[in-house]
Design a protein around this motif. Structure first.
Motif: not given
Ligand code: DC
Length: 220
Positions: A30-32, A35-37, A91-93, A100-102, A121-124, A178-180
Protein backbone atom coordinates in the motif's frame (compact mmCIF):
# COMPACT_ATOMS: atom_id res chain seq x y z
CA UNK A 1 5.13 -11.09 -11.21
CA UNK A 2 4.33 -7.47 -10.42
CA UNK A 3 0.69 -6.34 -10.56
CA UNK A 4 0.08 -2.58 -10.31
CA UNK A 5 -3.22 -1.01 -9.29
CA UNK A 6 -3.50 2.76 -9.67
CA UNK A 7 -6.34 5.25 -9.61
CA UNK A 8 -7.89 8.02 -7.53
CA UNK A 9 -9.18 7.66 -3.97
CA UNK A 10 -12.55 6.03 -3.44
CA UNK A 11 -12.49 3.68 -6.42
CA UNK A 12 -12.28 0.69 -4.10
CA UNK A 13 -8.62 0.33 -4.99
CA UNK A 14 -7.30 -0.63 -1.54
CA UNK A 15 -10.01 -3.20 -0.85
CA UNK A 16 -9.58 -4.66 -4.32
CA UNK A 17 -5.78 -4.71 -4.09
CA UNK A 18 -5.83 -6.49 -0.74
CA UNK A 19 -8.39 -9.09 -1.85
CA UNK A 20 -6.71 -9.68 -5.20
CA UNK A 21 -3.32 -10.19 -3.51
CA UNK A 22 -4.87 -12.70 -1.15
CA UNK A 23 -6.71 -14.53 -3.92
CA UNK A 24 -3.59 -15.02 -6.05
CA UNK A 25 -1.23 -15.50 -3.08
CA UNK A 26 0.88 -12.36 -3.77
CA UNK A 27 2.35 -9.84 -1.32
CA UNK A 28 0.58 -6.49 -1.07
CA UNK A 29 2.13 -3.02 -0.93
CA UNK A 30 0.00 0.00 0.00
CA UNK A 31 2.14 2.90 -1.25
CA UNK A 32 -0.44 5.50 -0.16
CA UNK A 33 0.26 4.43 3.43
CA UNK A 34 3.90 5.43 2.89
CA UNK A 35 2.95 8.99 1.86
CA UNK A 36 0.57 9.08 4.81
CA UNK A 37 3.34 8.12 7.25
CA UNK A 38 5.55 10.96 5.97
CA UNK A 39 2.61 13.35 6.35
CA UNK A 40 1.91 12.14 9.90
CA UNK A 41 5.55 12.52 10.92
CA UNK A 42 5.63 16.03 9.41
CA UNK A 43 2.50 17.03 11.32
CA UNK A 44 3.86 15.54 14.55
CA UNK A 45 7.15 17.38 14.10
CA UNK A 46 5.33 20.63 13.35
CA UNK A 47 7.05 20.80 9.96
CA UNK A 48 5.43 22.78 7.13
CA UNK A 49 4.21 20.40 4.42
CA UNK A 50 5.71 22.87 1.97
CA UNK A 51 9.27 22.62 3.31
CA UNK A 52 11.14 20.35 0.89
CA UNK A 53 14.30 20.10 3.01
CA UNK A 54 12.44 19.12 6.19
CA UNK A 55 10.22 16.65 4.35
CA UNK A 56 13.21 15.07 2.68
CA UNK A 57 14.85 14.50 6.05
CA UNK A 58 11.67 13.08 7.54
CA UNK A 59 11.26 10.68 4.61
CA UNK A 60 14.86 9.44 4.91
CA UNK A 61 14.37 8.72 8.60
CA UNK A 62 10.81 7.36 8.44
CA UNK A 63 11.81 3.67 8.44
CA UNK A 64 8.41 2.44 7.20
CA UNK A 65 7.47 -1.21 7.41
CA UNK A 66 4.36 -3.38 7.20
CA UNK A 67 3.37 -6.27 9.42
CA UNK A 68 0.19 -8.34 9.07
CA UNK A 69 -1.72 -5.46 7.52
CA UNK A 70 -0.41 -2.89 10.01
CA UNK A 71 1.70 0.12 9.05
CA UNK A 72 4.71 0.83 11.24
CA UNK A 73 7.23 3.66 11.43
CA UNK A 74 10.34 2.93 13.45
CA UNK A 75 8.41 0.05 14.98
CA UNK A 76 5.40 2.19 16.07
CA UNK A 77 1.98 1.08 14.84
CA UNK A 78 0.43 4.11 13.10
CA UNK A 79 -2.27 2.24 11.13
CA UNK A 80 -5.12 4.26 12.63
CA UNK A 81 -3.30 7.60 12.93
CA UNK A 82 -2.56 7.76 9.19
CA UNK A 83 -6.27 7.49 8.27
CA UNK A 84 -7.48 10.78 9.79
CA UNK A 85 -8.80 13.55 7.53
CA UNK A 86 -5.93 15.79 8.61
CA UNK A 87 -3.30 13.26 7.51
CA UNK A 88 -5.23 12.51 4.30
CA UNK A 89 -5.11 16.19 3.38
CA UNK A 90 -1.43 16.57 4.35
CA UNK A 91 -0.44 13.40 2.43
CA UNK A 92 -1.73 14.89 -0.80
CA UNK A 93 0.51 17.95 -0.25
CA UNK A 94 3.53 15.92 0.83
CA UNK A 95 3.16 13.77 -2.33
CA UNK A 96 3.88 16.85 -4.48
CA UNK A 97 7.53 16.91 -3.47
CA UNK A 98 10.04 15.21 -5.78
CA UNK A 99 12.40 14.61 -2.83
CA UNK A 100 9.71 12.65 -1.01
CA UNK A 101 8.60 10.78 -4.13
CA UNK A 102 12.13 9.78 -5.18
CA UNK A 103 12.92 8.36 -1.75
CA UNK A 104 9.62 6.46 -1.49
CA UNK A 105 9.87 5.13 -5.05
CA UNK A 106 13.27 3.63 -4.18
CA UNK A 107 11.75 2.06 -1.07
CA UNK A 108 8.88 0.64 -3.13
CA UNK A 109 11.25 -0.94 -5.66
CA UNK A 110 13.36 -2.36 -2.86
CA UNK A 111 10.28 -3.76 -1.14
CA UNK A 112 9.03 -5.43 -4.34
CA UNK A 113 12.43 -6.94 -5.17
CA UNK A 114 11.75 -10.13 -7.09
CA UNK A 115 8.56 -11.03 -5.25
CA UNK A 116 5.12 -11.74 -6.62
CA UNK A 117 3.40 -8.59 -5.48
CA UNK A 118 0.38 -6.32 -5.91
CA UNK A 119 1.47 -2.66 -5.66
CA UNK A 120 -1.25 -0.09 -5.16
CA UNK A 121 -0.98 3.68 -5.57
CA UNK A 122 -1.07 6.45 -8.15
CA UNK A 123 2.15 5.95 -10.13
CA UNK A 124 2.89 2.26 -9.80
CA UNK A 125 2.24 1.36 -13.44
CA UNK A 126 3.62 4.58 -14.93
CA UNK A 127 6.72 5.45 -12.90
CA UNK A 128 7.64 2.88 -10.28
CA UNK A 129 7.15 -0.37 -12.22
CA UNK A 130 6.81 0.55 -15.91
CA UNK A 131 7.64 -3.06 -16.84
CA UNK A 132 5.02 -4.64 -14.57
CA UNK A 133 3.40 -7.65 -16.22
CA UNK A 134 -0.13 -6.69 -15.27
CA UNK A 135 -1.44 -3.14 -14.78
CA UNK A 136 -4.85 -1.91 -13.69
CA UNK A 137 -6.23 1.61 -13.42
CA UNK A 138 -9.47 1.92 -11.46
CA UNK A 139 -11.88 4.82 -12.00
CA UNK A 140 -15.31 5.81 -10.69
CA UNK A 141 -17.44 8.94 -10.88
CA UNK A 142 -16.48 11.51 -8.19
CA UNK A 143 -19.99 11.45 -6.71
CA UNK A 144 -19.90 7.67 -6.29
CA UNK A 145 -16.47 7.92 -4.67
CA UNK A 146 -17.74 10.62 -2.30
CA UNK A 147 -20.69 8.46 -1.32
CA UNK A 148 -18.38 5.52 -0.54
CA UNK A 149 -16.04 7.70 1.53
CA UNK A 150 -19.02 9.17 3.39
CA UNK A 151 -20.12 5.66 4.38
CA UNK A 152 -16.61 4.83 5.62
CA UNK A 153 -16.48 8.01 7.72
CA UNK A 154 -19.96 7.35 9.09
CA UNK A 155 -18.86 3.86 10.11
CA UNK A 156 -15.96 5.49 11.98
CA UNK A 157 -18.42 7.85 13.69
CA UNK A 158 -17.07 10.83 11.79
CA UNK A 159 -20.09 12.13 9.89
CA UNK A 160 -19.23 14.65 7.17
CA UNK A 161 -21.43 16.47 4.69
CA UNK A 162 -21.55 15.29 1.10
CA UNK A 163 -20.78 18.60 -0.64
CA UNK A 164 -17.67 19.48 1.33
CA UNK A 165 -16.35 15.93 0.95
CA UNK A 166 -17.02 16.02 -2.79
CA UNK A 167 -15.16 19.30 -3.00
CA UNK A 168 -12.18 17.88 -1.09
CA UNK A 169 -12.10 14.79 -3.30
CA UNK A 170 -12.24 16.85 -6.50
CA UNK A 171 -9.53 19.16 -5.19
CA UNK A 172 -7.26 16.21 -4.34
CA UNK A 173 -7.94 14.60 -7.75
CA UNK A 174 -6.95 17.82 -9.44
CA UNK A 175 -3.76 18.11 -7.38
CA UNK A 176 -2.83 14.47 -8.05
CA UNK A 177 -3.55 14.76 -11.80
CA UNK A 178 -1.86 18.11 -12.34
CA UNK A 179 1.30 17.71 -10.31
CA UNK A 180 4.51 18.06 -12.29
CA UNK A 181 6.02 14.81 -11.10
CA UNK A 182 4.29 11.43 -11.50
CA UNK A 183 0.83 12.83 -12.23
CA UNK A 184 -2.10 10.46 -11.79
CA UNK A 185 -2.89 8.89 -15.16
CA UNK A 186 -3.25 5.36 -16.54
CA UNK A 187 -0.16 3.71 -18.05
CA UNK A 188 -0.59 3.12 -21.79
CA UNK A 189 -0.72 -0.62 -21.23
CA UNK A 190 -3.02 -0.46 -18.19
CA UNK A 191 -6.44 -2.02 -18.18
CA UNK A 192 -8.91 0.71 -17.15
CA UNK A 193 -11.77 -0.56 -15.01
CA UNK A 194 -14.75 1.61 -14.04
CA UNK A 195 -15.73 0.27 -10.62
CA UNK A 196 -18.84 2.51 -10.38
CA UNK A 197 -21.34 -0.05 -11.66
CA UNK A 198 -19.52 -3.09 -10.22
CA UNK A 199 -19.72 -4.75 -6.83
CA UNK A 200 -16.40 -5.13 -4.97
CA UNK A 201 -16.62 -8.90 -5.58
CA UNK A 202 -17.03 -8.36 -9.34
CA UNK A 203 -14.00 -6.06 -9.42
CA UNK A 204 -11.84 -8.65 -7.67
CA UNK A 205 -13.15 -11.48 -9.83
CA UNK A 206 -12.34 -9.63 -13.06
CA UNK A 207 -8.88 -8.67 -11.89
CA UNK A 208 -8.01 -12.15 -10.65
CA UNK A 209 -9.13 -13.67 -13.97
CA UNK A 210 -6.84 -11.30 -15.89
CA UNK A 211 -3.86 -11.96 -13.58
CA UNK A 212 -4.31 -15.73 -13.98
CA UNK A 213 -4.41 -15.30 -17.76
CA UNK A 214 -1.15 -13.32 -17.68
CA UNK A 215 0.45 -15.92 -15.41
CA UNK A 216 -0.37 -18.62 -17.97
CA UNK A 217 0.96 -16.45 -20.82
CA UNK A 218 4.24 -15.69 -19.05
CA UNK A 219 4.77 -19.40 -18.21
CA UNK A 220 6.02 -21.04 -15.02
O1 DC B 1 -4.17 6.06 -1.63
P1 DC B 1 -4.12 7.00 -0.46
O2 DC B 1 -5.34 7.85 -0.31
O3 DC B 1 -3.77 6.29 0.82
O4 DC B 1 -2.89 8.00 -0.77
C1 DC B 1 -2.54 9.05 0.09
C2 DC B 1 -1.97 10.22 -0.72
O5 DC B 1 -0.71 9.85 -1.29
C3 DC B 1 -2.85 10.70 -1.87
O6 DC B 1 -2.96 12.12 -1.82
C4 DC B 1 -2.11 10.35 -3.12
C5 DC B 1 -0.69 10.12 -2.68
N1 DC B 1 -0.06 8.99 -3.35
C6 DC B 1 0.79 9.25 -4.38
O7 DC B 1 0.96 10.41 -4.76
N2 DC B 1 1.44 8.23 -5.00
C7 DC B 1 1.23 6.96 -4.61
N3 DC B 1 1.88 5.97 -5.22
C8 DC B 1 0.33 6.68 -3.56
C9 DC B 1 -0.32 7.73 -2.96
Amino acid sequence: MIVTIDGPAGTGKSTAARSVAQAVGFEYLDTGAMYRVVALLALEAGVEVTSAADLSQITQRASISFDSGRTLTAGRDVSALIRTLEVTEAASLVAQHPEVRDALVQEQRRFAGTRDIVCEGRDQGTVVFPHAECKFFLTADARIRTQRRLQELDAQNKPTDFDSLLQQIEERDRRDAERAIAPLRPAEDALVLDTGPLSPEDVVEQMVAIIRERQVQSGP
